[in-house]
Scaffold this active site. Structure first.
Site, PDB file in Angstrom:
ATOM      1  N   LYS A 105      87.890  78.493  51.196  1.00 20.30           N
ATOM      2  CA  LYS A 105      87.232  77.426  50.430  1.00 20.30           C
ATOM      3  C   LYS A 105      85.722  77.445  50.663  1.00 20.30           C
ATOM      4  CE  LYS A 105      90.166  74.697  48.131  1.00 20.30           C
ATOM      5  NZ  LYS A 105      91.445  74.406  48.723  1.00 20.30           N
ATOM      6  N   LYS A 190      95.869  84.687  41.133  1.00 24.09           N
ATOM      7  CA  LYS A 190      96.513  83.378  41.195  1.00 24.09           C
ATOM      8  C   LYS A 190      95.951  82.470  40.099  1.00 24.09           C
ATOM      9  CE  LYS A 190      96.462  79.167  43.777  1.00 24.09           C
ATOM     10  NZ  LYS A 190      95.714  78.345  44.695  1.00 24.09           N
ATOM     11  N   LYS A 193      91.839  77.052  38.245  1.00 24.36           N
ATOM     12  CA  LYS A 193      90.806  76.721  37.247  1.00 24.36           C
ATOM     13  C   LYS A 193      89.496  77.423  37.558  1.00 24.36           C
ATOM     14  CE  LYS A 193      90.673  72.415  39.621  1.00 24.36           C
ATOM     15  NZ  LYS A 193      91.953  72.006  40.070  1.00 24.36           N
TER      16      LYS A 193
END
Ligand code: ADP
Length: 319
Positions: A105, A190, A193
């Protein structure tokens, strides 16, 4: 589900929402939360509130019945913030720094110097979100497994430190089918968005058709007669999930008896059929009704969360 965007994609549905609906229909008491605070770890701007309403609509469009399940927004139930603060006092930093999704992240956000304090603590807030409802299970996609493990560890640590049996370990309910647990996107990465490779629950039939038209198939299959490799083809992977005829379609693909154009056309039909009832339910929702659902959902959630917080404060000697 985080409100980093106003739309859920079919990966969110397959990984999580499908199980939420199934468990609701089996009679489980469900707490369906839009994580608007969590969204702020990786989003800029002040759209989280508006997006949260849209995500709540997708829950209902996807089959969550607000008469049976609490649908609510995280920031409407302040107990989540208090519990997060208290859990942050008992969570070893090393557990968070070791979290494999943390590094991933970090790379997603705007640059290390902009990395917010909240990103490291993400699993602690998520643990508060979960333990407040003392659940038997948490239905999520595969990528959430490391966070849920930290959550159980924090719950058990709380029990040990304060000598109570408040939190039972919960189960993580991840779809058994690997394609559902981690749905590939239109480009076979994967579905996410941030990769712009999604089919959204709220896409129109035409938008869905256009996306499938440009979806990734077997790169070496240039003509109908060339053999396909369905394992690496996004269209074939979706056929397996959505088409009752997928075994025949795969066999024809491998044997060079069908072209990608035909597979895309048939996939468009089955996916649009799958999304049709969701589009209809979404179109029937008005903003006022959604606001009422969210007020009632927060009230129901708060009643359980407040009871847990009474027990937490009492266990910790806070009065
Ligand atoms: P995103 O990953 O798109 O930012 P969230 O982090 O809010 O979405 O995830 C919401 C839920 O959807 C989680 O349970 C997550 O595991 C699941 N999920 C997200 N992407 C996928 C995917 N491609 N396949 C299966 N489940 C997914």
């Amino acid at each position: 589900m985080r409100s980093t965007s106003p739309k859920l994609h079919i990966g969110n549905y397959e990984g999580a929402l499908r199980n939420w609906v199934q468990m609701q229909d089996e009679g489980y008491e469900m707490f369906c939360m839009v994580a608007d605070w969590h969204a702020l770890t990786t989003m800029e701007g002040k759209e989280s509130g508006r997006f949260a309403r849209e995500v709540a609509k997708d829950f209902i469009a996807g089959g969550i019945d607000p008469a049976k399940s609490a649908v609510f927004i995280q920031s409407h139930v302040k107990e989540h913030a208090e519990f997060h603060l208290l859990l942050s006092m008992i969570t070893p930093l090393g557990w968070l720094e070791r979290n494999p999704t943390y590094k991933e992240k970090q790379a997603d956000i705007l640059g290390v110097e902009r990395e917010p304090y909240g990103l490291l603590g993400y699993p602690v807030l998520q643990t508060a979100d979960i333990l407040l409802y003392r659940p038997v299970g948490v239905p999520v996609g595969r990528d959430q497994a490391p966070h849920l493990e930290i959550g159980n560890d924090i719950g058990q640590r709380f029990n040990r430190l304060f000598d109570v049996e408040l939190f039972e370990p919960y189960q993580y309910l991840i779809p058994k089918d690997e394609n559902r647990a981690k749905l590939p996107g239109l480009d076979m990465r994967k579905m996410s968005k941030s990769y712009d490779n999604c089919i959204y629950l709220s896409d129109t039939a035409d938008e869905t058709a256009a996306k499938i038209k440009s979806a990734f198939t077997t790169p070496t299959k240039l003509r109908k007669e060339d053999p396909g490799v369905p394992e690496g083809c996004a269209v074939c992977q979706y056929l397996k999930l959505y088409s009752p005829d997928w075994e025949r379609q795969w066999a024809e693909d491998v044997a060079g008896e069908r072209g990608c154009f035909q597979s895309k056309k048939e996939l468009t039909e089955v996916i649009n059929e799958f999304l049709r009832p969701m589009r209809e339910r979404r179109a029937a929702l008005d903003d006022g009704a959604v606001e009422e659902i969210l007020v009632a959902g927060a009230e129901k959630a708060r009643s359980v969360a407040a009871d847990t917080m009474d027990r937490v404060r009492s266990a910790m000697g806070l009065y």
